[in-house]
Scaffold this motif. Structure first.
Motif, PDB file in Angstrom:
ATOM      1  N   GLU A  28       0.600  -1.359  -0.039  1.00 14.07           N
ATOM      2  CA  GLU A  28       0.075   0.165   0.038  1.00 14.07           C
ATOM      3  C   GLU A  28       0.784   1.060  -0.035  1.00 14.07           C
ATOM      4  OE1 GLU A  28      -3.780   0.868   2.551  1.00 14.07           O
ATOM      5  OE2 GLU A  28      -2.110   1.354   3.726  1.00 14.07           O
ATOM      6  N   LYS A  29       1.655   1.171   0.995  1.00 11.77           N
ATOM      7  CA  LYS A  29       2.667   2.632   1.064  1.00 11.77           C
ATOM      8  C   LYS A  29       3.649   2.804  -0.083  1.00 11.77           C
ATOM      9  CE  LYS A  29       0.388   3.139   4.762  1.00 11.77           C
ATOM     10  NZ  LYS A  29      -0.906   4.067   4.772  1.00 11.77           N
ATOM     11  N   ALA A  30       4.085   1.578  -0.496  1.00  9.12           N
ATOM     12  CA  ALA A  30       5.132   1.696  -1.762  1.00  9.12           C
ATOM     13  C   ALA A  30       4.509   2.198  -2.991  1.00  9.12           C
ATOM     14  CB  ALA A  30       5.550   0.354  -2.086  1.00  9.12           C
ATOM     15  N   THR A  31       2.996   1.994  -3.171  1.00 10.06           N
ATOM     16  CA  THR A  31       2.405   2.348  -4.261  1.00 10.06           C
ATOM     17  C   THR A  31       2.007   3.751  -4.161  1.00 10.06           C
ATOM     18  OG1 THR A  31       1.170   0.139  -4.583  1.00 10.06           O
ATOM     19  CG2 THR A  31       0.254   2.025  -5.519  1.00 10.06           C
ATOM     20  N   ILE A  43       7.029  -4.647  -8.583  1.00 11.29           N
ATOM     21  CA  ILE A  43       7.342  -5.424  -7.294  1.00 11.29           C
ATOM     22  C   ILE A  43       7.518  -6.848  -7.626  1.00 11.29           C
ATOM     23  CG2 ILE A  43       6.434  -5.888  -5.089  1.00 11.29           C
ATOM     24  CD1 ILE A  43       4.477  -3.100  -5.523  1.00 11.29           C
ATOM     25  N   ILE A  44       8.470  -7.402  -7.101  1.00 10.97           N
ATOM     26  CA  ILE A  44       8.715  -8.902  -7.386  1.00 10.97           C
ATOM     27  C   ILE A  44       8.924  -9.409  -6.065  1.00 10.97           C
ATOM     28  CG2 ILE A  44      10.419 -10.500  -8.377  1.00 10.97           C
ATOM     29  CD1 ILE A  44      11.591  -7.921 -10.285  1.00 10.97           C
ATOM     30  N   PRO A  45       8.076 -10.389  -5.769  1.00 10.40           N
ATOM     31  CA  PRO A  45       8.331 -11.301  -4.722  1.00 10.40           C
ATOM     32  C   PRO A  45       9.292 -12.205  -4.874  1.00 10.40           C
ATOM     33  CG  PRO A  45       5.821 -11.247  -5.452  1.00 10.40           C
ATOM     34  CD  PRO A  45       6.507 -10.492  -6.420  1.00 10.40           C
ATOM     35  N   LEU A  46      10.282 -12.056  -3.963  1.00  9.98           N
ATOM     36  CA  LEU A  46      11.556 -12.626  -4.081  1.00  9.98           C
ATOM     37  C   LEU A  46      11.488 -13.828  -3.253  1.00  9.98           C
ATOM     38  CD1 LEU A  46      14.393 -12.355  -5.412  1.00  9.98           C
ATOM     39  CD2 LEU A  46      15.228 -11.019  -3.390  1.00  9.98           C
ATOM     40  N   VAL A  47      11.931 -14.921  -3.651  1.00 15.87           N
ATOM     41  CA  VAL A  47      12.206 -16.254  -3.060  1.00 15.87           C
ATOM     42  C   VAL A  47      13.587 -16.665  -2.821  1.00 15.87           C
ATOM     43  CG1 VAL A  47      11.629 -18.641  -3.047  1.00 15.87           C
ATOM     44  CG2 VAL A  47       9.976 -17.077  -3.887  1.00 15.87           C
ATOM     45  N   SER A  48      14.083 -16.470  -1.690  1.00 15.28           N
ATOM     46  CA  SER A  48      15.546 -16.444  -1.180  1.00 15.28           C
ATOM     47  C   SER A  48      15.570 -17.857  -0.565  1.00 15.28           C
ATOM     48  CB  SER A  48      16.176 -15.198  -0.646  1.00 15.28           C
ATOM     49  OG  SER A  48      15.583 -15.110   0.518  1.00 15.28           O
ATOM     50  N   GLN A  49      16.555 -18.286  -0.142  1.00 17.38           N
ATOM     51  CA  GLN A  49      17.066 -19.268   0.713  1.00 17.38           C
ATOM     52  C   GLN A  49      16.228 -19.265   2.257  1.00 17.38           C
ATOM     53  OE1 GLN A  49      20.746 -20.923   1.196  1.00 17.38           O
ATOM     54  NE2 GLN A  49      21.526 -20.271  -0.831  1.00 17.38           N
ATOM     55  N   ARG A  50      16.176 -18.178   2.590  1.00 16.42           N
ATOM     56  CA  ARG A  50      15.447 -17.913   3.969  1.00 16.42           C
ATOM     57  C   ARG A  50      13.998 -17.273   3.967  1.00 16.42           C
ATOM     58  NH1 ARG A  50      20.982 -15.177   6.955  1.00 16.42           N
ATOM     59  NH2 ARG A  50      22.003 -17.094   6.957  1.00 16.42           N
ATOM     60  N   LEU A  61      -3.813  -9.048  -2.937  1.00 11.91           N
ATOM     61  CA  LEU A  61      -2.817  -7.981  -3.170  1.00 11.91           C
ATOM     62  C   LEU A  61      -3.210  -6.787  -4.049  1.00 11.91           C
ATOM     63  CD1 LEU A  61       0.404 -10.179  -2.444  1.00 11.91           C
ATOM     64  CD2 LEU A  61      -1.072  -8.839  -0.827  1.00 11.91           C
ATOM     65  N   GLN A  62      -3.567  -7.445  -5.253  1.00  8.34           N
ATOM     66  CA  GLN A  62      -4.094  -6.562  -6.569  1.00  8.34           C
ATOM     67  C   GLN A  62      -4.864  -5.421  -6.000  1.00  8.34           C
ATOM     68  OE1 GLN A  62      -2.286  -6.925  -8.988  1.00  8.34           O
ATOM     69  NE2 GLN A  62      -3.066  -5.626 -10.574  1.00  8.34           N
ATOM     70  N   ASN A  63      -6.071  -5.779  -5.246  1.00 10.51           N
ATOM     71  CA  ASN A  63      -6.937  -4.968  -4.718  1.00 10.51           C
ATOM     72  C   ASN A  63      -6.181  -3.973  -3.873  1.00 10.51           C
ATOM     73  OD1 ASN A  63      -9.029  -6.345  -6.068  1.00 10.51           O
ATOM     74  ND2 ASN A  63      -9.225  -7.541  -4.501  1.00 10.51           N
ATOM     75  N   ILE A  64      -5.268  -4.074  -3.211  1.00  7.48           N
ATOM     76  CA  ILE A  64      -4.790  -3.424  -2.416  1.00  7.48           C
ATOM     77  C   ILE A  64      -3.716  -2.317  -3.085  1.00  7.48           C
ATOM     78  CG2 ILE A  64      -2.612  -3.208  -0.655  1.00  7.48           C
ATOM     79  CD1 ILE A  64      -3.705  -5.662   0.557  1.00  7.48           C
ATOM     80  N   LEU A  65      -3.172  -2.972  -4.212  1.00  6.53           N
ATOM     81  CA  LEU A  65      -2.438  -1.968  -5.131  1.00  6.53           C
ATOM     82  C   LEU A  65      -3.540  -0.794  -5.666  1.00  6.53           C
ATOM     83  CD1 LEU A  65      -0.036  -4.258  -6.922  1.00  6.53           C
ATOM     84  CD2 LEU A  65       0.326  -2.791  -4.908  1.00  6.53           C
ATOM     85  N   VAL A  66      -4.624  -1.642  -6.273  1.00  3.71           N
ATOM     86  CA  VAL A  66      -5.507  -0.727  -6.904  1.00  3.71           C
ATOM     87  C   VAL A  66      -6.082   0.508  -5.933  1.00  3.71           C
ATOM     88  CG1 VAL A  66      -7.909  -0.568  -7.718  1.00  3.71           C
ATOM     89  CG2 VAL A  66      -6.165  -2.409  -8.550  1.00  3.71           C
ATOM     90  N   ALA A  67      -6.379   0.186  -4.530  1.00  2.00           N
ATOM     91  CA  ALA A  67      -6.811   0.988  -3.579  1.00  2.00           C
ATOM     92  C   ALA A  67      -5.964   2.356  -3.285  1.00  2.00           C
ATOM     93  CB  ALA A  67      -7.341   0.419  -2.460  1.00  2.00           C
ATOM     94  N   ALA A  68      -4.573   1.604  -3.318  1.00  2.00           N
ATOM     95  CA  ALA A  68      -3.630   2.938  -3.138  1.00  2.00           C
ATOM     96  C   ALA A  68      -3.303   3.661  -4.108  1.00  2.00           C
ATOM     97  CB  ALA A  68      -2.586   2.119  -2.697  1.00  2.00           C
ATOM     98  N   MET A  69      -3.731   3.134  -5.491  1.00  3.41           N
ATOM     99  CA  MET A  69      -3.309   3.959  -6.659  1.00  3.41           C
ATOM    100  C   MET A  69      -4.216   4.950  -6.590  1.00  3.41           C
ATOM    101  SD  MET A  69      -3.694   2.825 -10.818  1.00  3.41           S
ATOM    102  CE  MET A  69      -5.585   2.473 -10.470  1.00  3.41           C
ATOM    103  N   LEU A  70      -5.811   4.628  -6.482  1.00  5.46           N
ATOM    104  CA  LEU A  70      -6.888   5.566  -6.705  1.00  5.46           C
ATOM    105  C   LEU A  70      -6.680   6.483  -5.267  1.00  5.46           C
ATOM    106  CD1 LEU A  70      -9.707   3.085  -7.134  1.00  5.46           C
ATOM    107  CD2 LEU A  70      -8.633   4.627  -8.795  1.00  5.46           C
ATOM    108  N   GLN A 118      -3.118   8.464  -8.733  1.00  5.55           N
ATOM    109  CA  GLN A 118      -2.293   7.902  -9.720  1.00  5.55           C
ATOM    110  C   GLN A 118      -2.873   7.232 -10.942  1.00  5.55           C
ATOM    111  OE1 GLN A 118       1.989   6.776  -8.384  1.00  5.55           O
ATOM    112  NE2 GLN A 118       1.088   6.459  -6.381  1.00  5.55           N
ATOM    113  N   PHE A 119      -2.383   7.045 -12.177  1.00  2.00           N
ATOM    114  CA  PHE A 119      -2.776   6.635 -13.083  1.00  2.00           C
ATOM    115  C   PHE A 119      -2.093   5.279 -13.659  1.00  2.00           C
ATOM    116  CE2 PHE A 119      -4.382  10.659 -12.909  1.00  2.00           C
ATOM    117  CZ  PHE A 119      -5.934  10.663 -12.963  1.00  2.00           C
ATOM    118  N   TYR A 120      -1.027   4.958 -12.966  1.00  2.00           N
ATOM    119  CA  TYR A 120      -0.299   3.862 -13.368  1.00  2.00           C
ATOM    120  C   TYR A 120      -0.238   2.892 -12.351  1.00  2.00           C
ATOM    121  CZ  TYR A 120       1.570   5.767 -17.495  1.00  2.00           C
ATOM    122  OH  TYR A 120       1.769   6.323 -19.030  1.00  2.00           O
ATOM    123  N   LEU A 121      -0.802   1.600 -12.567  1.00  2.00           N
ATOM    124  CA  LEU A 121      -0.792   0.534 -11.429  1.00  2.00           C
ATOM    125  C   LEU A 121       0.487  -0.255 -11.279  1.00  2.00           C
ATOM    126  CD1 LEU A 121      -2.856  -0.837  -9.420  1.00  2.00           C
ATOM    127  CD2 LEU A 121      -3.180  -2.327 -11.348  1.00  2.00           C
TER     128      LEU A 121
END
Length: 237
Positions: free
Chosen positions: A97-100, A107-114, A125-134, A138-141
């Motif tokens: 939310e805040k990063a948007t 945003i890439i969910p990163l899968v590391s060893q830990r 998560l997509q709905n959270i991004l949309v709400a934060a964009m609005l 902003q006009f780019y999701l």
């Protein structure tokens, strides 16, 4: 009066009219109390800004007439973050939310060893991004990608590649090291940090080690600090 902004992911660029889905219609008519004749804005998440007028204020299928379409300039240079998602879902949702709101393109969910959480609830998560964009007008999701393994992400060809880690090695402050004007990818590790082997692998692939300050940060906090600092650096241009 400021115009309300609504998400219209399926609107066509040359559309003359558009009908909102039931959830958006209910929010527009029942919650915000818009009515026929009101002017509103629509965003498709791909940079199009539509100015429209409500022609049918039905709370289940609100219809509008498109009066103007603009292509908003894309954020440039692009800022990308690969971050290990935490086991506590609410923390990473807060980060998204805040990063948007601040401004991030990928945003890439990163899968590391830990990494403790490799699966994501993409729709939520997509709905959270949309709400934060609005909310932030902003006009780019942001592009929320599928989880990717560390080994794949470190092969990125971004012009500027950074990795934030906690090992006591020589590192520079992000805001001192980052060069504005370049597309940038930063890696943020899991709660237990990257392994020494992963750090060395990233460095061998051209990633530069950076620090985000003098205190040890949670994963989601580190991600937000990184997004904030990268945006501030880009504004120096």
């Amino acid at each position: 009066m400021e115009q309300s902004l609504f998400y219209a992911p399926d609107i066509q660029p040359d559309a003359a009219a558009y009908t909102m889905n039931e959830d958006t219609s209910k929010y527009c008519i029942q919650v915000l109390r818009h009515e026929k004749g009101d002017s509103v804005l629509l965003a498709d998440g791909r940079g199009h800004r539509f100015t429209a007028v409500i022609t049918d204020d039905n709370r289940k299928r609100c219809s509008v007439s498109i009066r103007q379409r603009e292509q908003m300039p894309a954020p440039s240079p692009a800022l990308r973050i690969a971050i290990s998602f935490t086991k506590n879902a609410s923390r990473i949702e807060w980060f998204l939310e805040k990063a948007t709101e601040i401004g991030i393109q990928t945003i890439i969910p990163l899968v590391s060893q830990r990494t403790e959480k490799e699966k994501i609830k993409a729709e939520r998560l997509q709905n959270i991004l949309v709400a934060a964009m609005l909310q932030s007008k902003q006009f780019y999701l942001p592009d929320l990608q599928e989880p990717q393994p560390f080994e794949k992400v470190v092969n990125s060809n971004d012009p500027q590649k950074l990795i934030a880690h906690c090992l006591p090695e020589q590192k520079r402050e992000l805001h001192q090291h980052m060069q504005p004007g370049k597309d940038t990818l930063i890696l943020i590790g899991p709660e237990g940090d990257f392994t020494p082997e992963e750090i060395q692998q990233a460095l061998a692939k051209g990633f530069e080690p950076v620090t985000l300050g003098n205190t040890r940060l949670r994963t989601e906090t580190a991600g937000l600090v990184a997004v904030t600092l990268m945006n501030a650096k880009q504004r120096e241009l």
